[in-house]
Design a protein around this motif. Sequence first.
Motif, PDB file in Angstrom:
ATOM      1  N   THR A  61     -23.731  -3.934  32.649  1.00  0.00           N
ATOM      2  CA  THR A  61     -23.391  -2.512  32.503  1.00  0.00           C
ATOM      3  C   THR A  61     -21.912  -2.253  32.795  1.00  0.00           C
ATOM      4  O   THR A  61     -21.500  -1.109  32.964  1.00  0.00           O
ATOM      5  N   GLU A  62     -21.091  -3.309  32.827  1.00  0.00           N
ATOM      6  CA  GLU A  62     -19.682  -3.132  33.164  1.00  0.00           C
ATOM      7  C   GLU A  62     -18.963  -2.284  32.114  1.00  0.00           C
ATOM      8  O   GLU A  62     -18.137  -1.429  32.440  1.00  0.00           O
ATOM      9  N   VAL A  63     -19.232  -2.536  30.836  1.00  0.00           N
ATOM     10  CA  VAL A  63     -18.577  -1.758  29.787  1.00  0.00           C
ATOM     11  C   VAL A  63     -19.052  -0.306  29.836  1.00  0.00           C
ATOM     12  O   VAL A  63     -18.279   0.626  29.607  1.00  0.00           O
ATOM     13  N   ALA A  64     -20.330  -0.096  30.144  1.00  0.00           N
ATOM     14  CA  ALA A  64     -20.856   1.271  30.260  1.00  0.00           C
ATOM     15  C   ALA A  64     -20.097   2.048  31.334  1.00  0.00           C
ATOM     16  O   ALA A  64     -19.773   3.234  31.166  1.00  0.00           O
ATOM     17  N   THR A  66     -17.018   1.496  32.231  1.00  0.00           N
ATOM     18  CA  THR A  66     -15.678   1.767  31.711  1.00  0.00           C
ATOM     19  C   THR A  66     -15.677   3.044  30.883  1.00  0.00           C
ATOM     20  O   THR A  66     -14.762   3.869  30.972  1.00  0.00           O
ATOM     21  N   VAL A  67     -16.709   3.226  30.070  1.00  0.00           N
ATOM     22  CA  VAL A  67     -16.793   4.420  29.225  1.00  0.00           C
ATOM     23  C   VAL A  67     -17.079   5.658  30.054  1.00  0.00           C
ATOM     24  O   VAL A  67     -16.461   6.721  29.870  1.00  0.00           O
ATOM     25  N   SER A  68     -18.023   5.560  31.004  1.00  0.00           N
ATOM     26  CA  SER A  68     -18.461   6.754  31.736  1.00  0.00           C
ATOM     27  C   SER A  68     -17.476   7.199  32.801  1.00  0.00           C
ATOM     28  O   SER A  68     -17.440   8.382  33.156  1.00  0.00           O
ATOM     29  N   GLU A  69     -16.666   6.309  33.330  1.00  0.00           N
ATOM     30  CA  GLU A  69     -15.768   6.716  34.412  1.00  0.00           C
ATOM     31  C   GLU A  69     -14.355   6.172  34.254  1.00  0.00           C
ATOM     32  O   GLU A  69     -13.542   6.299  35.159  1.00  0.00           O
ATOM     33  N   GLY A  70     -14.028   5.618  33.080  1.00  0.00           N
ATOM     34  CA  GLY A  70     -12.728   4.983  32.932  1.00  0.00           C
ATOM     35  C   GLY A  70     -11.731   5.768  32.109  1.00  0.00           C
ATOM     36  O   GLY A  70     -10.671   6.152  32.595  1.00  0.00           O
ATOM     37  N   ILE A  71     -12.045   6.048  30.844  1.00  0.00           N
ATOM     38  CA  ILE A  71     -11.008   6.548  29.943  1.00  0.00           C
ATOM     39  C   ILE A  71     -10.855   8.067  29.956  1.00  0.00           C
ATOM     40  O   ILE A  71      -9.836   8.589  29.515  1.00  0.00           O
ATOM     41  N   VAL A  72     -11.849   8.803  30.457  1.00  0.00           N
ATOM     42  CA  VAL A  72     -11.724  10.258  30.580  1.00  0.00           C
ATOM     43  C   VAL A  72     -12.146  10.679  31.979  1.00  0.00           C
ATOM     44  O   VAL A  72     -12.868   9.960  32.675  1.00  0.00           O
ATOM     45  N   ASP A  73     -11.687  11.852  32.394  1.00  0.00           N
ATOM     46  CA  ASP A  73     -12.013  12.384  33.719  1.00  0.00           C
ATOM     47  C   ASP A  73     -13.381  13.055  33.652  1.00  0.00           C
ATOM     48  O   ASP A  73     -13.534  14.122  33.045  1.00  0.00           O
ATOM     49  N   ASP A  74     -14.376  12.420  34.275  1.00  0.00           N
ATOM     50  CA  ASP A  74     -15.737  12.951  34.143  1.00  0.00           C
ATOM     51  C   ASP A  74     -15.920  14.306  34.819  1.00  0.00           C
ATOM     52  O   ASP A  74     -16.905  15.008  34.562  1.00  0.00           O
ATOM     53  N   THR A  75     -14.965  14.724  35.669  1.00  0.00           N
ATOM     54  CA  THR A  75     -15.073  16.049  36.298  1.00  0.00           C
ATOM     55  C   THR A  75     -14.652  17.167  35.347  1.00  0.00           C
ATOM     56  O   THR A  75     -14.932  18.342  35.613  1.00  0.00           O
ATOM     57  N   LEU A  76     -13.967  16.808  34.259  1.00  0.00           N
ATOM     58  CA  LEU A  76     -13.488  17.806  33.304  1.00  0.00           C
ATOM     59  C   LEU A  76     -14.272  17.813  31.999  1.00  0.00           C
ATOM     60  O   LEU A  76     -14.071  18.682  31.151  1.00  0.00           O
ATOM     61  N   VAL A  77     -15.162  16.849  31.845  1.00  0.00           N
ATOM     62  CA  VAL A  77     -15.882  16.687  30.576  1.00  0.00           C
ATOM     63  C   VAL A  77     -17.132  17.552  30.569  1.00  0.00           C
ATOM     64  O   VAL A  77     -17.848  17.640  31.572  1.00  0.00           O
ATOM     65  N   LYS A 195     -21.727   0.961  25.280  1.00  0.00           N
ATOM     66  CA  LYS A 195     -20.855   2.113  25.031  1.00  0.00           C
ATOM     67  C   LYS A 195     -21.678   3.389  24.908  1.00  0.00           C
ATOM     68  O   LYS A 195     -21.294   4.445  25.409  1.00  0.00           O
ATOM     69  N   THR A 196     -22.831   3.272  24.239  1.00  0.00           N
ATOM     70  CA  THR A 196     -23.714   4.428  24.167  1.00  0.00           C
ATOM     71  C   THR A 196     -24.306   4.739  25.536  1.00  0.00           C
ATOM     72  O   THR A 196     -24.452   5.907  25.913  1.00  0.00           O
ATOM     73  N   MET A 197     -24.659   3.697  26.289  1.00  0.00           N
ATOM     74  CA  MET A 197     -25.133   3.926  27.655  1.00  0.00           C
ATOM     75  C   MET A 197     -24.084   4.701  28.456  1.00  0.00           C
ATOM     76  O   MET A 197     -24.411   5.631  29.212  1.00  0.00           O
ATOM     77  N   GLY A 198     -22.825   4.308  28.295  1.00  0.00           N
ATOM     78  CA  GLY A 198     -21.753   4.983  29.021  1.00  0.00           C
ATOM     79  C   GLY A 198     -21.608   6.435  28.625  1.00  0.00           C
ATOM     80  O   GLY A 198     -21.389   7.312  29.477  1.00  0.00           O
ATOM     81  N   VAL A 199     -21.747   6.719  27.321  1.00  0.00           N
ATOM     82  CA  VAL A 199     -21.631   8.098  26.846  1.00  0.00           C
ATOM     83  C   VAL A 199     -22.775   8.952  27.394  1.00  0.00           C
ATOM     84  O   VAL A 199     -22.568  10.090  27.841  1.00  0.00           O
ATOM     85  N   LEU A 267     -18.304 -12.082  25.137  1.00  0.00           N
ATOM     86  CA  LEU A 267     -18.983 -12.173  26.422  1.00  0.00           C
ATOM     87  C   LEU A 267     -17.996 -12.151  27.584  1.00  0.00           C
ATOM     88  O   LEU A 267     -18.253 -11.521  28.616  1.00  0.00           O
ATOM     89  N   ALA A 268     -16.863 -12.835  27.430  1.00  0.00           N
ATOM     90  CA  ALA A 268     -15.856 -12.819  28.497  1.00  0.00           C
ATOM     91  C   ALA A 268     -15.324 -11.410  28.721  1.00  0.00           C
ATOM     92  O   ALA A 268     -15.163 -10.961  29.861  1.00  0.00           O
ATOM     93  N   SER A 269     -15.086 -10.684  27.635  1.00  0.00           N
ATOM     94  CA  SER A 269     -14.562  -9.328  27.750  1.00  0.00           C
ATOM     95  C   SER A 269     -15.589  -8.367  28.335  1.00  0.00           C
ATOM     96  O   SER A 269     -15.254  -7.482  29.129  1.00  0.00           O
ATOM     97  N   ALA A 270     -16.848  -8.525  27.934  1.00  0.00           N
ATOM     98  CA  ALA A 270     -17.901  -7.666  28.484  1.00  0.00           C
ATOM     99  C   ALA A 270     -18.024  -7.861  29.986  1.00  0.00           C
ATOM    100  O   ALA A 270     -18.221  -6.902  30.746  1.00  0.00           O
TER     101      ALA A 270
END
Length: 384
Positions: A61-64, A66-77, A195-199, A267-270
């Motif tokens: 769930t590492e990529v998830a 990244t999506v949920s708390e990495g690229i946008v501020d979840d307090t403003l979304v 990525k969908t999990m993260g969204v 796999l290495a990147s995930a």
Amino acid sequence: MDHITFLVAAVIVTALAFDFTNGFHDTANAMATSIATGALAPRRAVLISGVLNVAGAFLSTEVARTVSEGIVDDTLVSPGMIFAGLVGAILWNLLTWLIGLPSSSSHALFGGLIGAVWAGAGSHGVDFAKVVEKVLVPAVASPVVAGAAALLATHLAYRLTRRAGGDRVTKGFRVGQIASASLVSLAHGTNDAQKTMGVITLTLISAGALGHHAGPPLWVVASAALAIGLGTYLGGWRIIRTMGKGLTEIQSPQGFAAETASTTVILASAHLGFALSTTQVAAGGILGAGLGRRLAEVRWGVAGRMAVAWAVTLPAAGLVGALAAAAVHHGGDLGSAAVALVGAALAAGAVLVSRRDPVHARNVNGTREATLDSEQPTEVGAAA
């Protein structure tokens, strides 16, 4: 469950719809070369890929995160912003699928999300340093690394088997391709379903149903896994044709090398939480495999058009996401309904247009570049 409003439920359904389009858009990443070389029959290939995409979704769930708390501020979304971003991503996926162009579903998602948050919350809602670190740098580096690895592996494969009989080599590498293509499918589920999990997780956080920095619940993981698996089984035959036949003529040693290189990079990147594009990795691997075989023809015109699509995916999906977010923000429920109706109409239109020139399991290995070139289409060995 009080936090699961109608809008939140609509966003979750839309996210799973994106996940489904991600599946059929990216089936080619795992199975195009195996189908092109005859290592796997088309229908069997997409079934194996679908099952392994589901299994791969449960591995990390590492990529998830990244999506949920990495690229946008979840307090403003807000859920409305996420809904708008998903609409932008889905429409870009359908457009590039229609023309058979292997663009990045991942970058469509990130572009739509970034554009929607920027329009709805301002530029401070986007963590551009994280976008560069987790999205843009891997976008540039991953296809180069995969291509270099596939080139070297292809060269070694032909060198080590140069004294063996051609039929024996082909059969041996076709068996190897079944394993390597399966691993790409597993890796794709691990990387892209997250990525969908993260969204969905980001949506639940924005609605107050989950705490900040929470990971995806099990039901989110399971639903995302099932959606991407079903989409993968659908096939995405237009893009499979481009990846398998459009870039270069692939032989079984090249296919094995390309798939093995792609699996390693994905796999290495995930594991590191990099939300890279599996499409770009797979295409880089195929190009490297083409360059690794002497006298192999690489169609640089097709590769160039793919590169242009990669470059415009993030801003194009971002623009659609921003426009949709503006409509949702200013129009409220009416604006959200209008965005949903327009998106559904455009999606239905893409499906209807695709029926004029169908590509399916029976003709996927025909040679055709109609959607990538301006000249009249030609097809060899298959009827439309």
